[in-house]
Each structure stands twice: as structure tokens, then as C-alpha cells.
Scaffold this motif. Structure first.
Motif, PDB file in Angstrom:
ATOM      1  N   ILE A   1     -11.474  -5.739  10.388  1.00 29.98           N
ATOM      2  CA  ILE A   1     -10.404  -5.534   9.411  1.00 29.98           C
ATOM      3  C   ILE A   1      -9.834  -4.130   9.560  1.00 29.98           C
ATOM      4  O   ILE A   1      -8.606  -3.929   9.538  1.00 29.98           O
ATOM      5  N   LEU A   2     -10.706  -3.149   9.731  1.00 31.32           N
ATOM      6  CA  LEU A   2     -10.276  -1.766   9.904  1.00 31.32           C
ATOM      7  C   LEU A   2      -9.365  -1.635  11.117  1.00 31.32           C
ATOM      8  O   LEU A   2      -8.307  -0.983  11.057  1.00 31.32           O
ATOM      9  N   GLN A   3      -9.753  -2.273  12.209  1.00 31.99           N
ATOM     10  CA  GLN A   3      -8.945  -2.196  13.423  1.00 31.99           C
ATOM     11  C   GLN A   3      -7.589  -2.857  13.221  1.00 31.99           C
ATOM     12  O   GLN A   3      -6.567  -2.363  13.713  1.00 31.99           O
ATOM     13  N   GLN A   4      -7.557  -3.961  12.492  1.00 24.16           N
ATOM     14  CA  GLN A   4      -6.285  -4.628  12.207  1.00 24.16           C
ATOM     15  C   GLN A   4      -5.378  -3.731  11.367  1.00 24.16           C
ATOM     16  O   GLN A   4      -4.166  -3.644  11.606  1.00 24.16           O
ATOM     17  N   LEU A   5      -5.941  -3.054  10.380  1.00 20.36           N
ATOM     18  CA  LEU A   5      -5.149  -2.155   9.542  1.00 20.36           C
ATOM     19  C   LEU A   5      -4.550  -1.024  10.376  1.00 20.36           C
ATOM     20  O   LEU A   5      -3.421  -0.582  10.126  1.00 20.36           O
ATOM     21  N   GLY A   6      -5.304  -0.561  11.372  1.00 18.21           N
ATOM     22  CA  GLY A   6      -4.792   0.490  12.238  1.00 18.21           C
ATOM     23  C   GLY A   6      -3.793  -0.006  13.255  1.00 18.21           C
ATOM     24  O   GLY A   6      -2.726   0.593  13.440  1.00 18.21           O
ATOM     25  N   ASP A   7      -4.101  -1.124  13.917  1.00 17.11           N
ATOM     26  CA  ASP A   7      -3.268  -1.613  15.015  1.00 17.11           C
ATOM     27  C   ASP A   7      -1.977  -2.276  14.540  1.00 17.11           C
ATOM     28  O   ASP A   7      -0.942  -2.160  15.203  1.00 17.11           O
ATOM     29  N   ASN A   8      -2.037  -2.981  13.411  1.00 24.95           N
ATOM     30  CA  ASN A   8      -0.900  -3.805  13.002  1.00 24.95           C
ATOM     31  C   ASN A   8      -0.198  -3.352  11.726  1.00 24.95           C
ATOM     32  O   ASN A   8       0.913  -3.816  11.445  1.00 24.95           O
ATOM     33  N   PHE A   9      -0.835  -2.463  10.959  1.00 24.59           N
ATOM     34  CA  PHE A   9      -0.245  -2.095   9.679  1.00 24.59           C
ATOM     35  C   PHE A   9      -0.063  -0.584   9.504  1.00 24.59           C
ATOM     36  O   PHE A   9       0.249  -0.121   8.415  1.00 24.59           O
ATOM     37  N   GLY A  10      -0.251   0.181  10.570  1.00 27.60           N
ATOM     38  CA  GLY A  10       0.110   1.591  10.552  1.00 27.60           C
ATOM     39  C   GLY A  10      -0.824   2.531   9.823  1.00 27.60           C
ATOM     40  O   GLY A  10      -0.442   3.652   9.483  1.00 27.60           O
ATOM     41  N   PHE A  11      -2.057   2.127   9.601  1.00 26.95           N
ATOM     42  CA  PHE A  11      -3.023   2.999   8.925  1.00 26.95           C
ATOM     43  C   PHE A  11      -3.649   3.979   9.911  1.00 26.95           C
ATOM     44  O   PHE A  11      -3.871   3.656  11.078  1.00 26.95           O
ATOM     45  N   ASP A  12      -3.949   5.176   9.406  1.00 30.52           N
ATOM     46  CA  ASP A  12      -4.868   6.047  10.122  1.00 30.52           C
ATOM     47  C   ASP A  12      -6.282   5.510   9.895  1.00 30.52           C
ATOM     48  O   ASP A  12      -6.638   5.139   8.772  1.00 30.52           O
TER      49      ASP A  12
ATOM     50  N   LYS B   1       0.021   9.514   6.124  1.00 26.81           N
ATOM     51  CA  LYS B   1      -0.073   8.066   6.289  1.00 26.81           C
ATOM     52  C   LYS B   1      -1.216   7.503   5.443  1.00 26.81           C
ATOM     53  O   LYS B   1      -2.163   8.232   5.103  1.00 26.81           O
ATOM     54  N   PRO B   2      -1.144   6.209   5.099  1.00 25.01           N
ATOM     55  CA  PRO B   2      -2.302   5.594   4.450  1.00 25.01           C
ATOM     56  C   PRO B   2      -3.497   5.595   5.390  1.00 25.01           C
ATOM     57  O   PRO B   2      -3.344   5.527   6.608  1.00 25.01           O
ATOM     58  N   VAL B   3      -4.680   5.695   4.805  1.00 28.02           N
ATOM     59  CA  VAL B   3      -5.919   5.789   5.575  1.00 28.02           C
ATOM     60  C   VAL B   3      -6.813   4.608   5.224  1.00 28.02           C
ATOM     61  O   VAL B   3      -6.867   4.175   4.066  1.00 28.02           O
ATOM     62  N   ALA B   4      -7.517   4.082   6.204  1.00 26.62           N
ATOM     63  CA  ALA B   4      -8.509   3.026   5.976  1.00 26.62           C
ATOM     64  C   ALA B   4      -9.840   3.487   6.547  1.00 26.62           C
ATOM     65  O   ALA B   4      -9.903   3.987   7.674  1.00 26.62           O
TER      66      ALA B   4
ATOM     67  N   ILE C   1       0.835  -1.194   0.000  1.00 20.57           N
ATOM     68  CA  ILE C   1       0.000   0.000   0.000  1.00 20.57           C
ATOM     69  C   ILE C   1       0.872   1.247   0.000  1.00 20.57           C
ATOM     70  O   ILE C   1       1.782   1.392   0.813  1.00 20.57           O
ATOM     71  N   LEU C   2       0.586   2.174  -0.902  1.00 18.01           N
ATOM     72  CA  LEU C   2       1.336   3.412  -0.976  1.00 18.01           C
ATOM     73  C   LEU C   2       0.945   4.348   0.171  1.00 18.01           C
ATOM     74  O   LEU C   2      -0.184   4.291   0.671  1.00 18.01           O
ATOM     75  N   PRO C   3       1.877   5.212   0.602  1.00 11.94           N
ATOM     76  CA  PRO C   3       1.594   6.088   1.750  1.00 11.94           C
ATOM     77  C   PRO C   3       0.359   6.970   1.571  1.00 11.94           C
ATOM     78  O   PRO C   3      -0.299   7.307   2.549  1.00 11.94           O
ATOM     79  N   ASN C   4       0.058   7.373   0.340  1.00 17.15           N
ATOM     80  CA  ASN C   4      -1.080   8.263   0.131  1.00 17.15           C
ATOM     81  C   ASN C   4      -2.335   7.512  -0.303  1.00 17.15           C
ATOM     82  O   ASN C   4      -3.214   8.067  -0.943  1.00 17.15           O
ATOM     83  N   SER C   5      -2.423   6.252   0.060  1.00 21.68           N
ATOM     84  CA  SER C   5      -3.585   5.436  -0.299  1.00 21.68           C
ATOM     85  C   SER C   5      -4.718   5.601   0.716  1.00 21.68           C
ATOM     86  O   SER C   5      -4.488   5.868   1.897  1.00 21.68           O
ATOM     87  N   ILE C   6      -5.926   5.431   0.229  1.00 20.71           N
ATOM     88  CA  ILE C   6      -7.092   5.283   1.097  1.00 20.71           C
ATOM     89  C   ILE C   6      -7.739   3.947   0.767  1.00 20.71           C
ATOM     90  O   ILE C   6      -8.237   3.745  -0.347  1.00 20.71           O
TER      91      ILE C   6
END
Length: 222
Positions: free
Chosen positions: A33-44, A100-103, A14-19
Motif C-alpha cells: 500500500i505504501l508503495q502504491q501511495l508513492g508510485d501512483n498518488f504522489g506521496f513522499d 507533499k503528503p507523506v505516507a 488527502i491534504l498536502p500536509n497530511s501524513i
């Protein structure tokens, strides 16, 4: 990898400017899934705002219920009105200004607004439709059966799946979520590595879900 509004290809992650926009019917594990992206993969993971009443299943870190006046006074992006309940939903514009990438979790009704977000915020959009085998969906869905808007949520699920199977399928990446000890992690990892579900198989799962939604909606209205 399936198509996306702004095509982000290859195995580079995932690119830094991805949503990453998680779409799909209720009770398929989008919030996990959203929580995993935030907690483990550095997404806002910015909070979504809605004018509906708070539900027992709401995660206060992800969803804020506000009055119509407060919603209307804020500068919101990706605003939509729920097709079956009429409640407003959206995200604050300032939540998309970081690097940061956003989810986010997004209603399929707001999908057309993503083009505007690409133009204004210069972001890559990665739309991901989350589906689940009907048996798994039935387990997760059962927790919501007592909710007063259950029939409306089934109607919205049917509408969402109709769209995904038809007009939306060429724009979407699909992830089939499954029960696991660490909810949502496998699906989140699939998004990070672009290891999406094979489209034909995913559409078959979505078709089975749509049939189940139609059946349960008919029963709920009796």
C-alpha cells in the motif's frame, strides 16, 4: 470516515500536509500500500530506520537497517522500541519538512508520539489500520513462517490487534486489504478517497485475526 488525531473530513481527498500512517500486524500488505501511495498518488515515502537485522522480505527503498550507534546519533521522530524484540525504529526528522503528503508505516507502539509530530510539524495525521481476512492473512503470513522471529511477530500482531479492537478503535480509519493483481492499489485508492471499511465489520475482521494470531503464536512456541 472514522476518527483521526487531527480530523480530516469530507470527500476532498488527502491534504498536502497530511501524513498517512499505516498501522497493523505484519503480512497484511502495508508495504505494498505504501508503495502504491508513492508510485501512483504522489506521496513522499521516507525510509524507516531500524536496528534489527535485515530480512529477505525487506524493501531497501523503504527500510534501512543500521547499528544502534548510527540510530542514536541521528535526529529521529516517531521513535519506538519494538515491544517483543527490543529493536529501535524511527524516521529521520528531515523527512517531514517537505510540502507533499507523506505516507509511513508505523508500529502501534509509536502511535502516542503522533501528537507531538502534529505540534512540531503542523501536519494532519491520518491513521489507517490495515487488516485482512484470516484466510488472506494466512497466505501472506506463510511466507514469513521460516523467519527466526516469527513467534515474536505473532506476539506483536496480537498486541497490535488488541489495541486496535480496544483503545485504538476510536482514533483509527480501517482498510481491509485483499489479494489483487496490483497489490495494495485498491486499499491505497480507498485511503485517497476516504472510502474506509465500515468500522464494525473491520473490528470483526480484526477480532478473527487476533484469534488466529493467538493460535499460531501458541503453535510457534512449541
Amino acid at each position: 470516515m472514522a476518527g483521526s488525531i487531527e480530523q480530516q473530513t469530507g470527500d476532498t481527498g488527502i491534504l498536502p500536509n497530511s501524513i498517512v500512517c499505516l498501522l497493523g500486524p505484519f503480512a497484511v500488505g502495508k508495504s505494498a500500500i505504501l508503495q502504491q501511495l508513492g508510485d501512483n498518488f504522489g506521496f513522499d515515502t521516507p525510509k524507516s530506520y531500524t536496528t534489527r537485522e535485515k530480512r529477505p522480505t525487506d524493501n531497501s527503498d523503504l527500510t534501512v537497517c543500521v547499528a544502534d550507534e548510527e540510530f542514536d546519533s541521528a535526529t529521529m521522530l516517531l521513535c519506538t522500541m519494538h515491544p517483543t524484540t527490543g529493536h529501535k525504529m524511527g524516521y529521520k526528522a528531515t523527512d517531514f519538512d517537505g510540502e507533499k503528503p507523506v505516507a509511513i508505516v508505523l508500529s502501534h507502539a509509536a502511535f502516542p508520539a503522533l501528537q507531538g509530530l502534529v505540534a512540531v510539524r503542523k501536519r494532519f495525521i491520518v491513521p489507517v489500520m490495515v487488516v485482512a481476512e484470516p484466510t488472506d492473512w494466512g497466505i501472506w503470513r506463510k511466507e514469513r513462517e521460516a523467519l527466526p522471529d516469527y513467534a515474536a511477530r505473532l506476539a506483536d500482531a496480537r498486541s497490535c490487534l488488541n489495541w486496535a479492537i480496544g483503545a485504538g478503535r476510536k482514533e483509527l480509519n480501517f482498510v481491509t486489504n485483499r489479494p489483487e493483481n496490483n497489490p495494495g492499489f485498491t486499499a491505497a485508492n480507498a485511503i485517497i478517497t476516504s472510502d474506509y471499511s465500515e468500522p464494525t465489520a473491520a473490528i470483526a475482521v480484526a477480532t478473527k485475526m487476533r484469534a488466529r494470531a493467538m493460535l499460531m503464536e501458541s503453535r510457534a512456541k512449541r
